[in-house]
Design a protein around this motif. Structure first.
Motif, PDB file in Angstrom:
ATOM      1  N   ILE A 104      -0.758  19.170   4.887  1.00 18.35           N
ATOM      2  CA  ILE A 104      -1.818  20.137   5.167  1.00 18.35           C
ATOM      3  C   ILE A 104      -2.914  20.078   4.116  1.00 18.35           C
ATOM      4  N   VAL A 105      -2.533  19.895   2.853  1.00 18.37           N
ATOM      5  CA  VAL A 105      -3.535  19.824   1.781  1.00 18.37           C
ATOM      6  C   VAL A 105      -4.519  18.686   2.041  1.00 18.37           C
ATOM      7  N   GLU A 106      -3.997  17.551   2.509  1.00 14.48           N
ATOM      8  CA  GLU A 106      -4.871  16.412   2.809  1.00 14.48           C
ATOM      9  C   GLU A 106      -5.779  16.735   3.990  1.00 14.48           C
ATOM     10  N   LEU A 107      -5.227  17.370   5.019  1.00 14.94           N
ATOM     11  CA  LEU A 107      -6.048  17.745   6.176  1.00 14.94           C
ATOM     12  C   LEU A 107      -7.194  18.650   5.753  1.00 14.94           C
ATOM     13  N   LEU A 108      -6.901  19.674   4.954  1.00 14.86           N
ATOM     14  CA  LEU A 108      -7.944  20.598   4.507  1.00 14.86           C
ATOM     15  C   LEU A 108      -9.022  19.869   3.718  1.00 14.86           C
ATOM     16  N   ALA A 109      -8.600  18.932   2.875  1.00 13.22           N
ATOM     17  CA  ALA A 109      -9.566  18.183   2.078  1.00 13.22           C
ATOM     18  C   ALA A 109     -10.460  17.317   2.962  1.00 13.22           C
TER      19      ALA A 109
END
Length: 218
Positions: A104-109
């Protein structure tokens, strides 16, 4: 508020994406198939579309062709991991290509990068983790809920947010936030940092740097 269309036929994945993007301050609409997505695009305006490729009725490539004249940036999120699929997705006009499973952190970034590329992030806001800093009104929001901070806590957070991944020495922090020379007494600063960690859940990100100061790791 930034509006994002999520087109994903696996409900668990759709719900996960929607929940996390909503928590990050975006307004999300979900469609379970390509035809529903087309209907939504006729009736509403979106700032970004997240598309699966293997969709019922209208697949992701066809949907991208429909979206392209609307000038809405697209990120593919798909289980098709082969190099030829990634190349095809990007050459078809997608701004990015994310392979399942993803963090999820990568998606948000990646969402933030595409929105910034298209100048769609709202002026006067800093997106950080799952909250937004409204620099015009001096407020901090997690989704639609305001996080109550004192003026000094807000100023301290803003200083860290503007200096991500940089070690800030205590004397410089104190002079920037309190506007007076640092006397060597760290109690006031340390207490404000502790409160920020607690209110915003920054225990693992707002690091104490031994004999130096603090660093916000993003």
């Amino acid at each position: 508020m930034i509006k994002i269309l999520i087109v994903e036929d696996e409900k668990a994945i759709s719900d996960l994406i929607c929940m996390n993007l909503t928590d990050a301050g975006y307004q999300c609409t979900c469609a379970m198939d390509g035809m529903t997505a087309c209907d939504l695009l006729e009736e509403h305006t979106y700032d970004l579309a997240l598309l699966d490729i293997m969709l019922p009725e209208v697949d992701g490539y066809e949907l991208l062709e429909y979206i392209r004249p609307l000038e809405i940036p697209v990120i593919f999120i798909t289980a098709k991991a082969a190099l030829k699929d990634r190349v095809k997705g990007l050459e078809s006009g997608a701004e990015d290509y994310i392979v399942k499973p993803f963090e999820i952190v990568e998606l948000l970034a990646r969402v933030k990068v595409v929105l910034r590329r298209y100048h769609k992030l709202e002026e006067g806001q800093i997106a950080l983790f799952d909250f937004h800093i409204d620099t015009e009104n001096h407020k901090v929001w997690r989704g639609e809920k305001e996080i109550e901070l004192t003026p000094k806590e807000y100023d301290l957070l803003l200083l860290f947010a503007r200096n991500q991944n940089i070690t800030l020495f205590r004397d410089k922090i104190y002079e920037s936030v309190w506007g007076t020379a640092f006397t060597g007494d760290t109690r006031t600063l340390d207490l404000h940092v502790q409160r920020l960690r607690k209110k915003l859940g920054l225990d693992s990100c707002l690091k104490t740097i031994y004999r130096c100061g603090y660093r916000l790791e993003v």
